[in-house]
Scaffold this motif. Sequence first.
Motif, PDB file in Angstrom:
ATOM      1  N   GLU A 196      20.375 -13.376  30.915  1.00 19.10           N
ATOM      2  CA  GLU A 196      20.784 -14.395  29.936  1.00 19.10           C
ATOM      3  C   GLU A 196      21.663 -15.457  30.563  1.00 19.10           C
ATOM      4  O   GLU A 196      21.477 -16.656  30.321  1.00 19.10           O
ATOM      5  N   ALA A 197      22.620 -15.016  31.391  1.00 18.61           N
ATOM      6  CA  ALA A 197      23.521 -15.976  32.046  1.00 18.61           C
ATOM      7  C   ALA A 197      22.717 -16.880  32.972  1.00 18.61           C
ATOM      8  O   ALA A 197      22.945 -18.094  33.025  1.00 18.61           O
ATOM      9  N   ALA A 198      21.763 -16.306  33.689  1.00 17.37           N
ATOM     10  CA  ALA A 198      20.957 -17.109  34.624  1.00 17.37           C
ATOM     11  C   ALA A 198      20.165 -18.174  33.871  1.00 17.37           C
ATOM     12  O   ALA A 198      20.096 -19.332  34.300  1.00 17.37           O
ATOM     13  N   ALA A 199      19.583 -17.796  32.730  1.00 12.37           N
ATOM     14  CA  ALA A 199      18.795 -18.765  31.951  1.00 12.37           C
ATOM     15  C   ALA A 199      19.687 -19.881  31.416  1.00 12.37           C
ATOM     16  O   ALA A 199      19.317 -21.061  31.424  1.00 12.37           O
ATOM     17  N   LEU A 200      20.897 -19.518  30.969  1.00 16.65           N
ATOM     18  CA  LEU A 200      21.821 -20.539  30.458  1.00 16.65           C
ATOM     19  C   LEU A 200      22.215 -21.531  31.550  1.00 16.65           C
ATOM     20  O   LEU A 200      22.222 -22.735  31.330  1.00 16.65           O
ATOM     21  N   LEU A 201      22.530 -21.010  32.730  1.00 14.98           N
ATOM     22  CA  LEU A 201      22.939 -21.904  33.826  1.00 14.98           C
ATOM     23  C   LEU A 201      21.777 -22.806  34.232  1.00 14.98           C
ATOM     24  O   LEU A 201      21.963 -24.001  34.493  1.00 14.98           O
ATOM     25  N   ALA A 202      20.564 -22.258  34.242  1.00 19.00           N
ATOM     26  CA  ALA A 202      19.386 -23.069  34.572  1.00 19.00           C
ATOM     27  C   ALA A 202      19.214 -24.184  33.538  1.00 19.00           C
ATOM     28  O   ALA A 202      18.896 -25.331  33.880  1.00 19.00           O
ATOM     29  N   ALA A 203      19.463 -23.855  32.278  1.00 23.47           N
ATOM     30  CA  ALA A 203      19.320 -24.859  31.210  1.00 23.47           C
ATOM     31  C   ALA A 203      20.365 -25.967  31.368  1.00 23.47           C
ATOM     32  O   ALA A 203      20.053 -27.157  31.244  1.00 23.47           O
ATOM     33  N   GLY A 204      21.596 -25.592  31.663  1.00 22.85           N
ATOM     34  CA  GLY A 204      22.672 -26.581  31.829  1.00 22.85           C
ATOM     35  C   GLY A 204      22.411 -27.501  33.015  1.00 22.85           C
ATOM     36  O   GLY A 204      22.644 -28.713  32.936  1.00 22.85           O
ATOM     37  N   ILE A 205      21.911 -26.928  34.102  1.00 17.40           N
ATOM     38  CA  ILE A 205      21.618 -27.735  35.298  1.00 17.40           C
ATOM     39  C   ILE A 205      20.471 -28.699  34.995  1.00 17.40           C
ATOM     40  O   ILE A 205      20.519 -29.880  35.360  1.00 17.40           O
ATOM     41  N   THR A 206      19.471 -28.203  34.297  1.00 17.32           N
ATOM     42  CA  THR A 206      18.330 -29.060  33.947  1.00 17.32           C
ATOM     43  C   THR A 206      18.802 -30.242  33.086  1.00 17.32           C
ATOM     44  O   THR A 206      18.438 -31.394  33.326  1.00 17.32           O
ATOM     45  N   ALA A 207      19.636 -29.935  32.095  1.00 15.44           N
ATOM     46  CA  ALA A 207      20.097 -30.987  31.183  1.00 15.44           C
ATOM     47  C   ALA A 207      20.950 -32.031  31.912  1.00 15.44           C
ATOM     48  O   ALA A 207      20.704 -33.229  31.798  1.00 15.44           O
ATOM     49  N   ASP A 208      21.957 -31.576  32.669  1.00 16.62           N
ATOM     50  CA  ASP A 208      22.891 -32.533  33.260  1.00 16.62           C
ATOM     51  C   ASP A 208      22.327 -33.258  34.479  1.00 16.62           C
ATOM     52  O   ASP A 208      22.860 -34.292  34.879  1.00 16.62           O
ATOM     53  N   SER A 209      21.252 -32.714  35.083  1.00 15.42           N
ATOM     54  CA  SER A 209      20.640 -33.443  36.198  1.00 15.42           C
ATOM     55  C   SER A 209      19.577 -34.396  35.659  1.00 15.42           C
ATOM     56  O   SER A 209      18.814 -34.965  36.426  1.00 15.42           O
ATOM     57  N   ALA A 210      19.551 -34.588  34.321  1.00 20.43           N
ATOM     58  CA  ALA A 210      18.526 -35.397  33.663  1.00 20.43           C
ATOM     59  C   ALA A 210      17.144 -34.940  34.137  1.00 20.43           C
ATOM     60  O   ALA A 210      16.338 -35.715  34.629  1.00 20.43           O
ATOM     61  N   HIS A 211      16.914 -33.609  33.975  1.00 21.28           N
ATOM     62  CA  HIS A 211      15.638 -33.001  34.399  1.00 21.28           C
ATOM     63  C   HIS A 211      15.347 -33.303  35.859  1.00 21.28           C
ATOM     64  O   HIS A 211      14.250 -33.702  36.224  1.00 21.28           O
ATOM     65  N   PHE A 212      16.379 -33.156  36.708  1.00 24.67           N
ATOM     66  CA  PHE A 212      16.284 -33.265  38.181  1.00 24.67           C
ATOM     67  C   PHE A 212      16.155 -34.680  38.709  1.00 24.67           C
ATOM     68  O   PHE A 212      15.933 -34.861  39.900  1.00 24.67           O
ATOM     69  N   LEU A 213      16.339 -35.676  37.857  1.00 21.13           N
ATOM     70  CA  LEU A 213      16.343 -37.050  38.346  1.00 21.13           C
ATOM     71  C   LEU A 213      17.465 -37.253  39.362  1.00 21.13           C
ATOM     72  O   LEU A 213      17.318 -38.011  40.309  1.00 21.13           O
ATOM     73  N   ILE A 214      18.609 -36.593  39.143  1.00 16.41           N
ATOM     74  CA  ILE A 214      19.721 -36.763  40.084  1.00 16.41           C
ATOM     75  C   ILE A 214      19.973 -35.477  40.870  1.00 16.41           C
ATOM     76  O   ILE A 214      21.081 -35.198  41.297  1.00 16.41           O
ATOM     77  N   ALA A 215      18.909 -34.690  41.068  1.00 18.36           N
ATOM     78  CA  ALA A 215      19.073 -33.425  41.781  1.00 18.36           C
ATOM     79  C   ALA A 215      19.142 -33.643  43.286  1.00 18.36           C
ATOM     80  O   ALA A 215      18.593 -34.607  43.802  1.00 18.36           O
ATOM     81  N   ASP A 216      19.852 -32.737  43.975  1.00 19.92           N
ATOM     82  CA  ASP A 216      19.817 -32.742  45.436  1.00 19.92           C
ATOM     83  C   ASP A 216      19.294 -31.380  45.892  1.00 19.92           C
ATOM     84  O   ASP A 216      18.894 -30.546  45.071  1.00 19.92           O
ATOM     85  N   ALA A 217      19.288 -31.137  47.203  1.00 21.25           N
ATOM     86  CA  ALA A 217      18.736 -29.884  47.734  1.00 21.25           C
ATOM     87  C   ALA A 217      19.434 -28.666  47.121  1.00 21.25           C
ATOM     88  O   ALA A 217      18.792 -27.667  46.783  1.00 21.25           O
ATOM     89  N   ASN A 218      20.765 -28.748  46.939  1.00 17.22           N
ATOM     90  CA  ASN A 218      21.511 -27.612  46.370  1.00 17.22           C
ATOM     91  C   ASN A 218      21.070 -27.301  44.945  1.00 17.22           C
ATOM     92  O   ASN A 218      21.085 -26.148  44.522  1.00 17.22           O
ATOM     93  N   THR A 219      20.715 -28.355  44.213  1.00 17.70           N
ATOM     94  CA  THR A 219      20.288 -28.153  42.827  1.00 17.70           C
ATOM     95  C   THR A 219      19.019 -27.288  42.800  1.00 17.70           C
ATOM     96  O   THR A 219      18.905 -26.356  42.008  1.00 17.70           O
ATOM     97  N   PHE A 220      18.067 -27.631  43.674  1.00 18.53           N
ATOM     98  CA  PHE A 220      16.806 -26.880  43.664  1.00 18.53           C
ATOM     99  C   PHE A 220      16.996 -25.455  44.196  1.00 18.53           C
ATOM    100  O   PHE A 220      16.364 -24.522  43.705  1.00 18.53           O
ATOM    101  N   LEU A 221      17.879 -25.299  45.189  1.00 16.74           N
ATOM    102  CA  LEU A 221      18.164 -23.946  45.684  1.00 16.74           C
ATOM    103  C   LEU A 221      18.721 -23.086  44.558  1.00 16.74           C
ATOM    104  O   LEU A 221      18.281 -21.958  44.336  1.00 16.74           O
ATOM    105  N   ALA A 222      19.704 -23.639  43.843  1.00 18.77           N
ATOM    106  CA  ALA A 222      20.326 -22.894  42.744  1.00 18.77           C
ATOM    107  C   ALA A 222      19.289 -22.609  41.656  1.00 18.77           C
ATOM    108  O   ALA A 222      19.204 -21.484  41.140  1.00 18.77           O
ATOM    109  N   MET A 223      18.487 -23.623  41.316  1.00 18.95           N
ATOM    110  CA  MET A 223      17.475 -23.439  40.263  1.00 18.95           C
ATOM    111  C   MET A 223      16.495 -22.340  40.640  1.00 18.95           C
ATOM    112  O   MET A 223      16.118 -21.516  39.819  1.00 18.95           O
ATOM    113  N   SER A 224      16.071 -22.355  41.900  1.00 17.36           N
ATOM    114  CA  SER A 224      15.116 -21.358  42.359  1.00 17.36           C
ATOM    115  C   SER A 224      15.699 -19.952  42.166  1.00 17.36           C
ATOM    116  O   SER A 224      15.052 -19.062  41.610  1.00 17.36           O
TER     117      SER A 224
END
Length: 336
Positions: free
Chosen positions: A150-178
């Motif tokens: 549950e915690a993992a899904a919540l963090l993934a959701a927050g990252i998706t939202a605040d990165s504007a669906h990865f528009l402002i993502a960097d390599a660390n964002t995708f590593l964490a998402m993965s």
Amino acid sequence: MRYLISLSNIKNKNIFLITHSGADVDAIASAGALSLILEENNSVQIAVPEHIAIPAKKLAKKAGINYKISPNFGQADTIILLDFNSWDMVGGMAPAIKAFSGKKYLVDHHTKSSDQLVPSKNTWVEAEAVATCIMIYNWAKSSKIALGKEAAALLAAGITADSAHFLIADANTFLAMSELLRMGENKFSQILEFLRVERDFSEKIAMLKAAKRSRIFKLGNFIAVISEVGAFEADSANALIRIGADLAFAGNSENNELKISGRASQSVQKKAGLDLAKDVFQPLGKFFEGSGGGHAGAAGFNGKNASASKALLKCVELSKKSIARKVPKLQLKEYT
Ligand SMILES: [Mn+2]
């Protein structure tokens, strides 16, 4: 990168996690995930000052996150402030937080303000992080805490939202998402479904009206758009960027309350070095009653006693001043 105390060393505490007022998805998801981590060894409650944004409210309901609006937290011995670092973002709960004498921590990714909310050794502000949720993920990882599904899904959701669906993502964002998708045993489509909010009729009309009422400016090679809207300032500014603006400011001044939301495209941030929080919304407070802040690409202002049309024009003027540092002989021209 430095972290606060290891999460596994926080034990037998009575903790309140406090988001900013009008908590968004990143704020409520980071509080929800941190609460799941800490409640193994502590008593944990979530406080949202004043009100919660609709997408965050829907996510909290789906995820079963319990929170209270502006509660009294006098019984707590520890508070952790999430997703803000200035007093104006916490509204009416500011005096209680100032008066609180227990342990205080702060985790945030907004541009650092000059306010000091908690002792500096307990302040962790990382403006390069795309979301507070990714900071919570890193905090758990460095504390050697395995995240539950549950915690993992919540963090993934927050990252998706605040990165504007990865528009402002960097390599660390995708590593964490993965890693978060793997830990939560989720596909990305399930995270999107978790975040999905059906736009209601009034919201769709508001976006369309924002486009219809817009004033369009040529600012060198950039396009700046301002629009007076009845509500949904942030969504309107986002919509104006999606249809072609490099800079969009949407605002309203109903009931003598001035609210402005601004968005800047990647291109204007990169090529012109424009930072909406530093260059536009913080300086706006010198001209109008109120205060502003946020991020380089998304920021806002809350004030009073001013017309939205004047304040919106001032946003364009301040943007021009900022862009002119990199673009000499910058011309501003309105399309009519
Ligand atoms: Mn955030």
